[in-house]
Design an enzyme around this catalytic site. Structure first.
Site, PDB file in Angstrom:
ATOM      1  CG  ASP A 149      -2.053  -0.926   1.176  1.00  0.00           C
ATOM      2  OD1 ASP A 149      -2.091  -1.750   0.238  1.00  0.00           O
ATOM      3  OD2 ASP A 149      -2.928  -0.868   2.060  1.00  0.00           O
ATOM      4  CG  ASP A 150       0.020   3.791   2.239  1.00  0.00           C
ATOM      5  OD1 ASP A 150      -1.134   3.598   1.828  1.00  0.00           O
ATOM      6  OD2 ASP A 150       0.307   3.813   3.443  1.00  0.00           O
ATOM      7  CG  HIS A 200      -4.528   2.546  -0.756  1.00  0.00           C
ATOM      8  ND1 HIS A 200      -5.441   1.814  -0.032  1.00  0.00           N
ATOM      9  CD2 HIS A 200      -3.576   2.966   0.138  1.00  0.00           C
ATOM     10  CE1 HIS A 200      -5.065   1.783   1.244  1.00  0.00           C
ATOM     11  NE2 HIS A 200      -3.953   2.480   1.370  1.00  0.00           N
ATOM     12  CG  HIS A 204      -4.036   6.699   3.274  1.00  0.00           C
ATOM     13  ND1 HIS A 204      -4.385   6.404   4.574  1.00  0.00           N
ATOM     14  CD2 HIS A 204      -3.542   5.557   2.757  1.00  0.00           C
ATOM     15  CE1 HIS A 204      -4.108   5.138   4.837  1.00  0.00           C
ATOM     16  NE2 HIS A 204      -3.599   4.587   3.739  1.00  0.00           N
ATOM     17  CE1 TYR A 241      -5.303   5.256   8.408  1.00  0.00           C
ATOM     18  CE2 TYR A 241      -6.994   6.319   7.090  1.00  0.00           C
ATOM     19  CZ  TYR A 241      -5.773   6.362   7.725  1.00  0.00           C
ATOM     20  OH  TYR A 241      -5.014   7.517   7.680  1.00  0.00           O
ATOM     21  CG  HIS A 291       2.406   0.083   4.242  1.00  0.00           C
ATOM     22  ND1 HIS A 291       2.142  -0.825   5.257  1.00  0.00           N
ATOM     23  CD2 HIS A 291       1.266   0.811   4.076  1.00  0.00           C
ATOM     24  CE1 HIS A 291       0.900  -0.644   5.693  1.00  0.00           C
ATOM     25  NE2 HIS A 291       0.349   0.330   4.993  1.00  0.00           N
TER      26      HIS A 291
END
Length: 341
Positions: A149-150, A200, A204, A241, A291
């Site tokens: 992620d991210d 995603h 965020h 989340y 991540h």
């Protein structure tokens, strides 16, 4: 909407035996359709998850067939598509499902989805025999899927991609649009390396705290950034989340990918602790969350891959892990663990 009679199958005559076989196949197909006007209710078995998946495949096909601007990609989520299973605005033949669209801002009248993309989504009796969904055979092979992620990160993501390629491991990268727009070349590298990209959000936020309209904007702007970078629309969404509800999830018509192993790499920021936690909590069919924006996380990946392979695990894609098409408006946590929104 008449189901195709597949006349071509009955007219190809390589030999007497082959011709007879093909005529029989054609007659059987015609009998199955019974010359009826088909509805979404029939071809999906009255399944709203399959219908939502067809809607998203329609959007993806339009994005593939037409060179769209960023604003046009964002509009795809608002494209008027059927939400009722009795709609009569498609044609099904031996090659594709053709959606006949109502008036829209893209001025697109049809979208032809190849049947090869619809295995397990359209019921088998309406599919050619070679494209029908088959239940997977039982196997003792342990499998696991890696997700990150991210990103993308301009330094760490390329480093991670080299590790994955060296070990012949596929992964899914759930990227944030604000980073994709800064580093589009890295997103292209992710796709070119044989991995997948999921949506995603743009920056965020927790979707359940910002409301449906703003959540949809987060998804659509990130779709546009990923499309501009890679030429493809992301097939999956992972809400930041893991926070999602039915209203928001239904708005983007895609599978929601959760996880059942949280590496806690974001909390530890410690390579040995991350490795130990993943190895302790992973089991057959796990979706591992990591991540690609933390050096300690990327540093942990080689050891995680090495030890899990030594334990008999095979790293696979999300589709291979689930052993079936991933459908819209479901949350997927791991193999055999999928739930309604």
């Amino acid at each position: 909407m008449k189901f195709s009679k597949l006349i071509m199958l009955a007219t190809v005559a390589i030999s007497v035996g082959t011709a007879a076989t093909e005529v029989h196949a054609a007659k059987r197909t015609i009998a199955n359709s019974n010359s009826q006007t088909l509805t979404f209710k029939q071809i999906t078995g009255n399944n709203l998850h399959r219908l939502g998946t067809i809607r998203q495949l329609t959007r993806s096909q339009i994005a593939t067939d037409h060179k769209l601007t960023g604003k046009q990609v964002q509009y795809l989520m608002q494209l008027p598509l059927p939400h009722r299973l009795t709609a009569k605005n498609f044609t099904l033949d031996s090659q594709s499902l053709t959606m006949h669209l109502t008036k829209n801002k893209l001025h697109v009248s049809i979208a032809k989805i190849p049947l090869s993309k619809l295995t397990g989504i359209i019921l088998n009796r309406y599919m050619p025999s070679n494209l029908r969904y088959k239940k997977p055979t039982a196997t003792k092979q342990k499998v696991v899927a890696l997700t990150f992620d991210d990103g993308p990160d301009p330094l760490l993501t390329p480093k991670l991609l080299k590790v994955l390629k060296k070990n012949n491991v596929p992964a899914t990268f759930f990227e944030v649009g604000s980073s994709v727009i800064k580093y589009p070349q890295i997103s292209r590298m992710v796709i070119q390396s044989g991995n997948q990209i999921g949506n995603h959000s743009w920056n965020h936020p927790q979707f359940t705290k910002i409301g449906k309209a703003r959540a949809m904007h987060q998804i659509s702007t990130t779709d546009a950034a990923i499309y501009k970078a890679t030429g493809t629309l992301p097939a999956f969404v992972r809400p930041p989340y893991g926070a999602i509800n039915e209203s928001i999830g239904a708005s983007f018509d895609r599978p929601t990918i959760q996880w059942d192993v949280d590496s806690l790499d974001w909390s530890y920021l410690n390579t040995p602790k991350t490795i130990k936690h993943v190895l302790t909590t992973t089991h057959n069919g796990s979706v591992i969350l990591m991540h690609d924006i933390h050096p300690t996380s990327v540093a942990a990946v080689p050891s995680i891959i090495h030890v899990l392979k030594k334990r008999g695990y095979k790293f696979v894609t999300l589709e291979q892990l689930m052993q079936k098409p991933l459908l819209s408006n479901y949350q997927y946590f791991g193999r055999n663990d999928y739930r309604n929104l």
